[in-house]
Design a protein around this motif. Sequence first.
Motif, mmCIF file in Angstrom:
data_model
loop_
_atom_site.group_PDB
_atom_site.id
_atom_site.type_symbol
_atom_site.label_atom_id
_atom_site.label_comp_id
_atom_site.label_asym_id
_atom_site.label_seq_id
_atom_site.Cartn_x
_atom_site.Cartn_y
_atom_site.Cartn_z
ATOM 1 N N GLU A 28 0.832 -1.205 0.000
ATOM 2 C CA GLU A 28 0.000 0.000 0.000
ATOM 3 C C GLU A 28 0.867 1.256 0.000
ATOM 4 N N TYR B 199 2.629 1.743 -3.378
ATOM 5 C CA TYR B 199 1.719 2.266 -4.411
ATOM 6 C C TYR B 199 1.468 3.757 -4.191
ATOM 7 N N GLU C 202 -4.458 3.661 -12.065
ATOM 8 C CA GLU C 202 -5.565 3.116 -11.289
ATOM 9 C C GLU C 202 -6.218 1.945 -12.028
ATOM 10 N N LYS D 263 -4.126 -1.064 -11.575
ATOM 11 C CA LYS D 263 -4.320 -1.629 -10.236
ATOM 12 C C LYS D 263 -5.626 -2.422 -10.152
ATOM 13 N N ARG D 264 -6.677 -1.945 -10.840
ATOM 14 C CA ARG D 264 -7.971 -2.647 -10.800
ATOM 15 C C ARG D 264 -7.959 -3.934 -11.616
ATOM 16 N N TYR E 57 6.648 -0.311 -11.913
ATOM 17 C CA TYR E 57 5.487 -1.183 -11.671
ATOM 18 C C TYR E 57 5.150 -1.921 -12.960
ATOM 19 N N TRP F 253 -3.744 -7.864 -5.370
ATOM 20 C CA TRP F 253 -2.970 -7.008 -6.275
ATOM 21 C C TRP F 253 -2.754 -7.709 -7.613
ATOM 22 N N CYS F 254 -2.792 -6.933 -8.673
ATOM 23 C CA CYS F 254 -2.404 -7.483 -9.987
ATOM 24 C C CYS F 254 -1.330 -6.618 -10.628
ATOM 25 N N ILE F 255 -0.807 -5.654 -9.869
ATOM 26 C CA ILE F 255 0.415 -4.952 -10.266
ATOM 27 C C ILE F 255 1.411 -5.078 -9.120
ATOM 28 N N TYR F 256 2.675 -5.202 -9.477
ATOM 29 C CA TYR F 256 3.704 -5.415 -8.471
ATOM 30 C C TYR F 256 4.891 -4.498 -8.744
#
Length: 558
Positions: A106, A109, A160, A163-164, A193, A207-210
């Motif tokens: 968190e 990001y 964003e 991230k979704r 990212y 999460w689907c972004i790292y």
Amino acid sequence: MSETENKPVDFIRNIINEDLASGKHAGVVTRFPPEPNGYLHIGHAKSLCLNFGISEEYEGAVCNLRFDDTNPEKEDVEYIDAIKADVSWLGFSWNGEPRYASDYFEALYAYAVELVKMGKAYVDSLSAEEIREHRGTLTEAGKNSPYRDRSVEENLALLEGMKRGDYEEGTHILRAKIDMASPNMNMRDPAIYRIRKAEHHRTGEAWCIYPMYDFTHCLSDAMEGITHSLCTLEFADHRPLYDWVLETLKTPCHPQQIEFSRLNLSYTVLSKRKLLQLVDQGHVSGWDDPRMPTISGIRRRGYTPEALRNFCRRIGISKKESRIDYTILEDCVREDLNEKAPRVMGVLAPLKVTVTNYPEELVEEMDAMNHPQKPEMGTRKVPFCRELYIEQSDFMEEPPKKFFRLGPGREVRLRSAYYLTCTDVVKNEAGEVVELLCTYDPESKGGSTPDGRKVKGTIHWVSARHAVNAEVRVYDRLFKVENPEKEGDSFLDNLNPESLTVLTDCKVEPGVVKNDNGAFFQFERTGYFNLDPVDSTPEKPVFNRTATLRDAWAKMNK
């Protein structure tokens, strides 16, 4: 470390001493940040001993254990558990609970959003191949992405959406906006990212972004209050990016990154990718195969944590890359085991001996010292009877002049027992020696006689009636050349086909197998061995040869 011990001296500790003396830092906080995508190897041991060693040397200092778990496709809880076990086995304790980069997802990001708002990061929609083409070369500047000048609002909306989970992998990445003409390739708008639609071992599908390593690492260090971020030399070119992120975001803590040379060990590979290849392709039995340079492998082989820590102290810390000879590690192992390994007798290639003048039903218990230089380690009882086993190599039918072991008409001393003379040789139909007929001197018990005669040869033995059958795994180096990764070769082409020899008809003293798995010994005149902690059972003991004796190793290399 006690005040009487010699503390290590190197350029890193000199920097720390200066920082403490100047008041730059009130205390020292280091970290050990492995990726949980494989088992630790001996190269990691050098970093472990440095980071945790410093935390032991300075009053109030601590070392965090932090898992860099930002690549869910390659990480596994098995690796996390193994890493914690390795750190503990080496004798180190981390500060508080283990930490994870995923603890900071968190916050990381939020930092990324802040960079976008500052105009210091943008979402790029070039393909991976196009990004490589735009990046330039070491002699040619890179080219700006056509998406580099997207507005802050557009970048925030795209980020964003990433991230979704609105976009597929590879369609967008978030890049820092630095300088595509920088002579340092790491500063040419590096990715911070990327989209990865994979389940994470701790955060699941949240999460689907790292975040990328270079973005995660410096900020994790800052959030943990690390004072000195110690890493190997390949990260020297990444230091400008480390500092850029922290300076741009004006983090309250700015750790100092300091690089040192990594460990390059002869006859090994220390790449996790290549070690994984060895495991996956079945060249070894697993990450803990005793031929592997992993900490779990050398632990299973019988190396001690004291030996490994002494090895790391001996090779020291510097900025100069070098290849350390494997014999230095083996010397550290022998030095440690020579002090603490109890002596026992084991016969690897048994040859039967019948003592013809010894009473058939008689069994004696001989007193044998557990360590010739350490009487405080006491003695043990070793059974002796009419039938014995000795090593095949301790007999020659036509011995040369300087062969002081057994031969026809020759007399030797049996360790902790009697003088023995060979009177006859029994052969099979193929002409192979299968048994020796011998006589013993009843007055020579304990290794001396009333007439004071001396013999030059002393050999080990076990009672045939009481011996325990054992499997012995004799290990050699996994690779047959000093540098298995030399240019132009596939490292697999340099595998040593004789790195493991399994002996299935070995004989050992009965008391040896009563010890716990992992227990180590010196088989007299043969080498150092341990009971395999995985495969050995009281019914079927399995011994690993940990190391040869010095003279035995010298003979092997002649």
